[in-house]
Design a protein around this motif. Structure first.
Motif, mmCIF file in Angstrom:
data_model
loop_
_atom_site.group_PDB
_atom_site.id
_atom_site.type_symbol
_atom_site.label_atom_id
_atom_site.label_comp_id
_atom_site.label_asym_id
_atom_site.label_seq_id
_atom_site.Cartn_x
_atom_site.Cartn_y
_atom_site.Cartn_z
ATOM 1 N N VAL A 81 0.825 -1.213 0.000
ATOM 2 C CA VAL A 81 0.000 0.000 0.000
ATOM 3 C C VAL A 81 0.858 1.261 0.000
ATOM 4 O O VAL A 81 0.434 2.310 -0.510
ATOM 5 N N THR A 82 2.066 1.183 0.542
ATOM 6 C CA THR A 82 2.916 2.379 0.550
ATOM 7 C C THR A 82 3.390 2.741 -0.859
ATOM 8 O O THR A 82 3.718 3.904 -1.135
ATOM 9 N N SER A 83 3.413 1.773 -1.747
ATOM 10 C CA SER A 83 3.784 2.057 -3.131
ATOM 11 C C SER A 83 2.694 2.831 -3.872
ATOM 12 O O SER A 83 2.934 3.360 -4.955
ATOM 13 N N TYR A 84 1.500 2.885 -3.275
ATOM 14 C CA TYR A 84 0.386 3.596 -3.897
ATOM 15 C C TYR A 84 0.021 4.867 -3.123
ATOM 16 O O TYR A 84 -1.041 5.441 -3.348
ATOM 17 N N GLY A 85 0.929 5.275 -2.216
ATOM 18 C CA GLY A 85 0.764 6.547 -1.542
ATOM 19 C C GLY A 85 0.366 6.488 -0.086
ATOM 20 O O GLY A 85 0.256 7.539 0.563
ATOM 21 N N ASN A 138 -7.217 1.752 -1.533
ATOM 22 C CA ASN A 138 -8.144 1.318 -2.576
ATOM 23 C C ASN A 138 -7.478 1.298 -3.952
ATOM 24 O O ASN A 138 -7.821 0.466 -4.798
ATOM 25 N N ARG A 139 -6.497 2.181 -4.183
ATOM 26 C CA ARG A 139 -5.744 2.098 -5.442
ATOM 27 C C ARG A 139 -4.951 0.792 -5.515
ATOM 28 O O ARG A 139 -4.873 0.144 -6.575
ATOM 29 N N ALA A 140 -4.363 0.401 -4.392
ATOM 30 C CA ALA A 140 -3.612 -0.856 -4.375
ATOM 31 C C ALA A 140 -4.533 -2.048 -4.616
ATOM 32 O O ALA A 140 -4.178 -2.995 -5.350
ATOM 33 N N ILE A 141 -5.734 -2.016 -4.026
ATOM 34 C CA ILE A 141 -6.691 -3.105 -4.244
ATOM 35 C C ILE A 141 -7.119 -3.159 -5.705
ATOM 36 O O ILE A 141 -7.192 -4.241 -6.317
ATOM 37 N N ASP A 142 -7.393 -1.999 -6.302
ATOM 38 C CA ASP A 142 -7.797 -1.972 -7.711
ATOM 39 C C ASP A 142 -6.683 -2.505 -8.614
ATOM 40 O O ASP A 142 -6.947 -3.211 -9.597
ATOM 41 N N ALA A 143 -5.442 -2.166 -8.273
ATOM 42 C CA ALA A 143 -4.320 -2.663 -9.078
ATOM 43 C C ALA A 143 -4.203 -4.177 -8.987
ATOM 44 O O ALA A 143 -3.954 -4.866 -9.990
ATOM 45 N N ALA A 144 -4.400 -4.717 -7.782
ATOM 46 C CA ALA A 144 -4.348 -6.173 -7.608
ATOM 47 C C ALA A 144 -5.462 -6.851 -8.385
ATOM 48 O O ALA A 144 -5.247 -7.885 -9.045
ATOM 49 N N ALA A 145 -6.662 -6.287 -8.340
ATOM 50 C CA ALA A 145 -7.787 -6.876 -9.069
ATOM 51 C C ALA A 145 -7.536 -6.821 -10.574
ATOM 52 O O ALA A 145 -7.836 -7.780 -11.303
ATOM 53 N N ALA A 146 -6.983 -5.699 -11.065
ATOM 54 C CA ALA A 146 -6.712 -5.563 -12.498
ATOM 55 C C ALA A 146 -5.674 -6.561 -12.973
ATOM 56 O O ALA A 146 -5.678 -6.972 -14.152
ATOM 57 N N ALA A 147 -4.787 -6.980 -12.077
ATOM 58 C CA ALA A 147 -3.754 -7.959 -12.429
ATOM 59 C C ALA A 147 -4.259 -9.391 -12.335
ATOM 60 O O ALA A 147 -3.484 -10.328 -12.516
ATOM 61 N N GLY A 148 -5.539 -9.559 -12.035
ATOM 62 C CA GLY A 148 -6.111 -10.898 -11.900
ATOM 63 C C GLY A 148 -6.105 -11.421 -10.488
ATOM 64 O O GLY A 148 -6.493 -12.555 -10.247
ATOM 65 N N GLY A 149 -5.663 -10.599 -9.536
ATOM 66 C CA GLY A 149 -5.646 -10.996 -8.130
ATOM 67 C C GLY A 149 -4.272 -10.853 -7.528
ATOM 68 O O GLY A 149 -3.260 -10.756 -8.241
ATOM 69 N N GLY A 150 -4.239 -10.813 -6.207
ATOM 70 C CA GLY A 150 -2.976 -10.692 -5.509
ATOM 71 C C GLY A 150 -3.179 -10.337 -4.060
ATOM 72 O O GLY A 150 -4.308 -10.277 -3.563
ATOM 73 N N THR A 151 -2.058 -10.080 -3.380
ATOM 74 C CA THR A 151 -2.062 -9.737 -1.965
ATOM 75 C C THR A 151 -1.733 -8.265 -1.804
ATOM 76 O O THR A 151 -0.703 -7.798 -2.295
ATOM 77 N N VAL A 152 -2.606 -7.546 -1.108
ATOM 78 C CA VAL A 152 -2.355 -6.144 -0.785
ATOM 79 C C VAL A 152 -1.740 -6.110 0.601
ATOM 80 O O VAL A 152 -2.374 -6.505 1.592
ATOM 81 N N GLY A 171 -0.580 7.276 10.887
ATOM 82 C CA GLY A 171 -1.630 7.371 11.891
ATOM 83 C C GLY A 171 -2.484 8.609 11.785
ATOM 84 O O GLY A 171 -3.454 8.744 12.538
ATOM 85 N N SER A 172 -2.152 9.522 10.872
ATOM 86 C CA SER A 172 -2.897 10.770 10.741
ATOM 87 C C SER A 172 -3.439 10.964 9.331
ATOM 88 O O SER A 172 -4.621 11.263 9.147
ATOM 89 N N THR A 173 -2.595 10.793 8.347
ATOM 90 C CA THR A 173 -3.018 10.930 6.958
ATOM 91 C C THR A 173 -4.088 9.887 6.635
ATOM 92 O O THR A 173 -3.961 8.717 7.014
ATOM 93 N N ILE A 174 -5.152 10.312 5.945
ATOM 94 C CA ILE A 174 -6.187 9.357 5.544
ATOM 95 C C ILE A 174 -5.652 8.543 4.368
ATOM 96 O O ILE A 174 -5.476 9.059 3.250
ATOM 97 N N ASP A 175 -5.400 7.269 4.618
ATOM 98 C CA ASP A 175 -4.736 6.404 3.638
ATOM 99 C C ASP A 175 -5.691 5.581 2.791
ATOM 100 O O ASP A 175 -5.241 4.840 1.902
#
Length: 500
Positions: free
Chosen positions: A6-10, A24-38, A15-19
Motif C-alpha cells: 500500500v505504501t507504493s500507492y501513496g 483502494n488504489r492498491a486493491i484496484d491494481a491487484a484486481a486488475a492484475a487478476g488478483g494478488g495480496t495487498v 496514523g494521521s493521513t487518511i490512507d
C-alpha cells in the motif's frame, strides 16, 4: 500471487493521513492484475472505507494497524446504500457499505494477519438518520463466496466486528476480537468454519448465528462448525490488554455481561446442521438456541463446553412467535438437539437452564447428557415475590394467592433468559416440550435453594436417567405439571406431581 504494497500507492502509515484512497488504489491494481495480496507493512493506516475486490487478500503484517478514522472535511465512510429494503431486522443488519472494510458479490477474498484492525471511529448503534460518513462495522460482506479471515486482531469493532450476510464457504480462524458489541455475526450463510477464535464482547454476543430477512428473502444458516474457541464478557478492552477486568456488572440491557454463543434472535430462515465443540465461556451468559421468527432450528450437536461465572441460564432453548417477517408465518420448529459433556460453575441462581416452547408449538427431541451444573443457589420462592420493579414477572405470592408454577407464555417477546423473571426451578425449567431426555446430569448448589430443582410443565415423554440433584428437606426435587409421567432410572429422590 503478486504482492501490492500500500505504501507504493501513496499510503503513509503515519496514523494521521487518511490512507484509504491509496489502499483502494492498491486493491484496484491487484484486481486488475487478476488478483494478488495487498500488503500493509508496520505502521498505523488511518482510513475510511476500504472496498474489497474479488481475488484479493489484505495482509496486515506484524505491527500494522488499519485504523478507522473520524470524518475529516466532511468525508468519512461510504454511504450505507439502500440496504435490505424491509423493516424485518435492525438497521445494522440491513446495510454493509458504511464499514471500515466491505465487499458485495465477491469471491476468493481474504483478510489475514498478524496485524490489527482498530475501529476507533465506528459507532455502536447506527441509525438511518445518522450523519453522512458514519460507519458502524469493522468488516461487512454480502453475497460473497470463498472467504478467509485469519490471524487478525479486531478491537473496537463498532456495532458488528464481522458481519457476513449470504456468504458461502467462510473460514474464520485464529481471530481475536475485543469489542463493544457483537463479535462474529454470521447471517444467512452456508458452509462456515469458525475455529480457534477468542472473542470478548461485554455488551453483546460473541459468536452469533442469524438468519434474517436482510437479503430480501428467508435463507437458512446451515452447515456451520464452531470449534476450539473462547467467549467472554470481561470489561471492554481488557482482553487485549491482559487485565481481564470484571468491574462492569451489566450490559446495556441491564442483564449481566453477554459474551456468549447464540443462534438467533433473527431466525426467519432457520438453522440446520450446526456443530459446536470445545468452547470455554467465561464471565458471560450461557448458550442460547432461539427461533422466534418462523424458521426451523434443527439438527444441532453441542459438546465439550466449559462455563464459569455464568450470568444467565447456562442452556436456553426457546421456540417463540415474535414472527419478525412477512405476515402469515407461524411459529417454527426446534428439534433434534444434542448437548453433551458440559461443565458449569458459578451459575446465576435466578435463571435455570430452560427448554421453553409454546402451546401447539412444542420443542422436540432434546438430549442433554453428561452435564454438571454448579449453581450459586441461595434463593427461595420468596425472592420471586419480592422482585424489584422492572423485572418482568412475579410467580410466587403469599401462600394460596397464586398458583406458583403459572409462568406466562410471552410468545411474542424478545427471547432472553431473563424474560420470565425468576423461575420456579433452580436447575432446569422445561415447558411445552416432547421427548426431553436428561442423562447423567448432576446439578448442585453452593447455598441451599428451596425451589424445586426441576419443573416440567406440559412436557410429554420426559426421561430422567441418572439425575443427581442437591436436595432440601421438604422440597420436591422434580415437579411435573400436566404432560405425561416421568420415565426415571435412579437418582431423582423426590418427585411431586401437580394436576394439569
Amino acid at each position: 500471487m503478486p504482492r501490492f504494497d500500500v505504501t507504493s500507492y501513496g499510503a503513509t502509515g503515519d496514523g494521521s493521513t487518511i490512507d484509504s484512497p491509496a489502499i483502494n488504489r492498491a486493491i484496484d491494481a491487484a484486481a486488475a492484475a487478476g488478483g494478488g495480496t495487498v500488503h500493509f507493512p508496520a505502521g498505523t493506516f488511518a482510513s475510511h472505507s476500504v472496498r474489497l475486490r474479488s481475488n484479493v487478500t489484505l495482509h496486515l503484517d506484524r505491527g500494522a494497524t488499519l485504523l478507522a478514522a473520524a470524518q475529516r472535511d466532511g468525508i468519512g465512510f461510504d454511504d450505507p446504500g439502500s440496504g435490505a429494503g424491509n423493516p424485518y431486522q435492525d438497521f445494522g443488519h440491513s446495510h454493509w457499505r458504511a464499514s471500515l472494510i466491505w465487499g458485495e458479490g465477491l469471491e476468493n477474498i481474504g483478510i489475514v494477519g498478524p496485524g490489527r484492525i482498530d475501529g476507533a471511529a465506528l459507532v455502536r448503534d447506527m441509525r438511518p438518520d445518522s450523519p453522512p460518513g458514519t460507519g458502524d462495522k469493522a468488516i461487512a460482506l454480502k453475497l460473497c463466496r470463498n472467504v478467509l479471515l485469519r490471524d487478525v486482531t479486531i478491537v473496537r469493532g463498532g456495532h458488528l466486528s464481522i458481519l457476513p450476510t449470504g456468504v458461502d464457504h467462510l473460514t474464520v480462524h485464529n481471530v481475536l476480537i475485543d469489542t463493544i458489541r457483537d463479535g462474529i455475526n454470521v447471517d444467512c450463510c452456508r458452509n462456515v468454519r469458525i475455529s480457534d477464535c477468542t472473542v470478548n464482547t461485554h455488551g453483546d454476543d460473541a459468536i452469533v448465528l442469524k438468519s434474517s430477512y436482510a437479503l430480501g428473502f428467508a435463507r437458512a444458516t446451515e452447515n456451520v462448525t464452531i470449534a476450539n474457541c473462547m467467549v467472554s464478557g470481561y470489561d471492554t478492552g481488557t482482553l487485549v490488554d491482559g487485565t481481564f477486568a470484571r468491574n462492569d456488572p451489566a450490559a446495556a440491557d441491564r442483564d449481566g455481561p453477554t459474551g456468549r454463543i447464540k443462534l438467533g434472535t433473527e431466525s426467519a430462515g432457520g438453522f440446520r446442521n450446526i456443530a459446536i465443540s470445545n468452547v470455554i465461556f467465561d464471565r458471560c451468559r450461557g448458550l442460547a438456541l432461539e427461533t422466534v421468527d418462523g424458521g426451523a432450528l434443527e439438527d444441532v450437536v453441542i459438546s465439550n463446553i466449559v462455563m464459569r461465572d455464568v450470568t444467565s441460564a447456562p442452556l436456553f432453548l426457546r421456540l417463540g412467535a415474535r414472527l419478525r417477517g412477512p405476515a402469515g408465518r407461524g411459529a417454527g420448529r426446534l428439534r433434534r438437539i444434542s448437548i453433551s459433556d458440559v461443565t458449569v460453575h458459578g451459575a446465576d441462581p435466578r435463571y435455570p437452564s430452560m427448554i421453553v416452547g409454546l402451546p401447539g408449538a412444542r420443542i422436540e427431541d432434546v438430549r442433554i447428557s453428561n452435564v454438571r451444573i454448579h449453581s450459586r443457589g441461595g434463593l427461595s420462592p420468596r425472592e420471586a415475590a419480592e422482585q424489584p420493579p422492572g423485572l418482568i414477572n412475579v410467580f410466587f405470592a403469599e401462600p394460596g394467592a397464586r398458583e406458583p408454577y403459572a409462568v406466562p407464555e410471552r410468545a411474542d417477546a424478545y427471547p432472553e433468559p431473563s424474560m420470565f423473571g425468576i423461575l420456579p426451578a433452580w436447575a432446569f425449567y422445561v415447558r411445552h416440550a416432547t421427548g426431553v431426555r436428561l442423562d447423567n446430569v448432576d446439578a448442585r448448589f453452593e447455598e441451599p435453594d428451596t425451589r424445586p430443582a426441576i419443573v416440567l410443565d406440559d412436557v410429554r415423554d420426559p426421561d430422567l436417567h441418572r439425575v443427581q440433584l442437591s436436595e432440601v428437606d421438604g422440597v420436591p426435587s422434580v415437579v411435573l405439571r400436566g404432560g405425561t409421567a416421568v420415565t426415571s432410572e435412579t437418582g431423582v429422590a423426590k418427585t411431586f406431581h401437580l394436576p394439569s
